[in-house]
Design a protein around this motif. Structure first.
Motif, PDB file in Angstrom:
ATOM      1  N   GLY A 136       2.328  11.459  -9.595  1.00 27.80           N
ATOM      2  CA  GLY A 136       4.480  11.240  -9.823  1.00 27.80           C
ATOM      3  C   GLY A 136       4.321  12.398 -10.226  1.00 27.80           C
ATOM      4  N   THR A 139       4.713  14.461  -6.165  1.00 25.84           N
ATOM      5  CA  THR A 139       4.998  13.583  -5.367  1.00 25.84           C
ATOM      6  C   THR A 139       6.872  13.316  -5.337  1.00 25.84           C
ATOM      7  OG1 THR A 139       4.341  11.764  -5.625  1.00 25.84           O
ATOM      8  CG2 THR A 139       2.976  12.808  -4.208  1.00 25.84           C
ATOM      9  N   GLY A 140       7.217  13.071  -6.634  1.00 24.69           N
ATOM     10  CA  GLY A 140       8.848  12.747  -7.078  1.00 24.69           C
ATOM     11  C   GLY A 140       9.457  13.256  -8.995  1.00 24.69           C
ATOM     12  N   ALA A 143      11.249  11.353 -12.410  1.00 21.33           N
ATOM     13  CA  ALA A 143      11.190  10.046 -11.732  1.00 21.33           C
ATOM     14  C   ALA A 143      10.046   9.634 -11.463  1.00 21.33           C
ATOM     15  CB  ALA A 143      12.202  10.075 -10.418  1.00 21.33           C
ATOM     16  N   GLY A 144       8.789  10.303 -10.714  1.00 20.93           N
ATOM     17  CA  GLY A 144       7.729  10.199 -10.432  1.00 20.93           C
ATOM     18  C   GLY A 144       6.808  10.557 -11.510  1.00 20.93           C
ATOM     19  N   TRP A 147       7.135   6.724 -13.309  1.00 21.91           N
ATOM     20  CA  TRP A 147       6.287   5.445 -12.151  1.00 21.91           C
ATOM     21  C   TRP A 147       4.600   5.527 -12.784  1.00 21.91           C
ATOM     22  CZ3 TRP A 147       8.168   1.334 -10.841  1.00 21.91           C
ATOM     23  CH2 TRP A 147       9.923   1.494  -9.649  1.00 21.91           C
ATOM     24  N   ALA A 206       9.348   0.659  -5.855  1.00 24.40           N
ATOM     25  CA  ALA A 206       8.463   2.555  -6.428  1.00 24.40           C
ATOM     26  C   ALA A 206       8.384   2.980  -5.127  1.00 24.40           C
ATOM     27  CB  ALA A 206       7.026   1.552  -6.810  1.00 24.40           C
ATOM     28  N   PRO A 207       7.780   4.160  -5.582  1.00 26.32           N
ATOM     29  CA  PRO A 207       7.457   4.905  -4.522  1.00 26.32           C
ATOM     30  C   PRO A 207       7.023   4.226  -3.169  1.00 26.32           C
ATOM     31  CG  PRO A 207       8.516   6.904  -5.901  1.00 26.32           C
ATOM     32  CD  PRO A 207       8.832   5.648  -6.535  1.00 26.32           C
ATOM     33  N   MET A 210       3.086   5.344  -4.689  1.00 23.33           N
ATOM     34  CA  MET A 210       2.769   5.179  -5.699  1.00 23.33           C
ATOM     35  C   MET A 210       2.400   3.688  -6.080  1.00 23.33           C
ATOM     36  SD  MET A 210       3.742   8.152  -7.868  1.00 23.33           S
ATOM     37  CE  MET A 210       2.583   7.193  -9.395  1.00 23.33           C
TER      38      MET A 210
END
Length: 301
Positions: A136, A139-140, A143-144, A147, A206-207, A210
């Protein structure tokens, strides 16, 4: 004739076998201190290099009053395995009485401590909680990480709490669940939590990476779970190999695979050294976990 010795135990002092019954021919008997019940078990478990599950049984027996919570079958399994360990050590020529506090030579003691440390640090629950946070964050961003915290808490945190509670209550012998008979129930709990987590993440948007990370956990359980019903496959190496494949998907693969192979091999070595698994079980876990992760990521990303 019976005499009372230290600890209040009775010791039978009779004539030596084969000796005639005469006062002039009777040899004096050498009296030994008889250890209390719990001290005898503590002494034996500290002298033997036994697997974790058997050692845990022994330490529960060693606590005063601990034997009352165990069945006759538990005591029989422990003592049968303890006798097997003694015979094995004697066949190898080890001197159990003079090997040291743990019953092992100094080099073996150091090796076992290091192996135990590797096993504890890279336990499956630790990897399952750490991997989503790392993925997370890479990659994000924040926010990641959010998650990842959701996935880590549901898929790793809750199972770890269940395991620790099970060890304290006596349901599990140790937190690595080395007794294969205890694994199916726990696998069912983890499988339900992973499915709930994936459903939540898909519903909340969610992405994809994830969601794929949680799907990797589900795939690894699907592959290794049924095998553990009849063969003690290593979850340590399965989760480690799956984590390496996942990180190699989002980071430069060559250095990740190079470091990951070394790390997975070290984990496999530690599991073999402390006698919780055979080499075949660790290799099978690594192959199964790595293959399941690669196929899942290929299908979803």
């Amino acid at each position: 004739m019976r005499v009372t010795v230290e600890g209040g135990d009775l010791l039978d002092v009779g004539r030596p076998r084969g000796e005639p019954t005469g006062l002039l021919r009777r040899r004096p008997q050498r009296l030994h201190t008889v250890r209390p019940h719990h001290e005898r078990r503590q002494h034996l478990t500290d002298r033997l290099d036994v697997p974790a599950a058997t050692r845990a049984r022994g330490h529960r027996l060693a606590r005063p009053g601990g034997a009352a919570s165990l069945t006759q079958g538990d005591r029989r399994v422990f003592w049968n395995h303890a006798r097997t360990c003694i015979r094995r050590r004697r066949r190898k020529g080890d001197n159990v009485a003079s090997a040291g506090p743990s019953g092992l030579p100094a080099d073996r003691q150091t090796e076992n401590r290091f192996a135990r440390g590797v096993t504890e640090v890279f336990a499956p629950a630790h990897l399952v909680m750490g991997l989503p946070l790392i993925v997370g964050a890479i990659t994000g961003g924040w926010a990641g990480i959010g998650w990842g915290a959701l996935a880590a808490g549901l898929c790793g945190g809750i199972p770890l709490i269940v395991i620790v509670a099970g060890v304290r209550s006596g349901r599990f012998a140790d937190k690595h669940i080395t007794d294969r008979a205890h694994r199916p129930w726990l696998i069912g709990v983890i499988l339900a939590l992973v499915i709930i987590t994936m459903t939540l993440m898909v519903t909340l948007g969610a992405p994809p990476v994830m969601v794929a990370g949680v799907a990797v956990m589900l795939a690894t359980l699907t592959v290794t779970g049924p095998i553990t019903f009849w063969w003690k496959i290593s979850f340590h190496t399965a989760v480690a190999a799956g984590s390496v494949v996942t990180l190699a998907w989002i980071l430069p693969p060559v250095p990740v695979y190079a470091a990951g192979i070394v790390l997975t091999a070290a984990i496999a070595w530690s599991r073999v050294v402390i006698r919780d698994h055979t080499p075949a079980q660790t290799i099978a876990g690594a192959v199964g976990g790595g293959a399941a992760s690669w196929l899942t990521l290929t299908a979803l990303l």
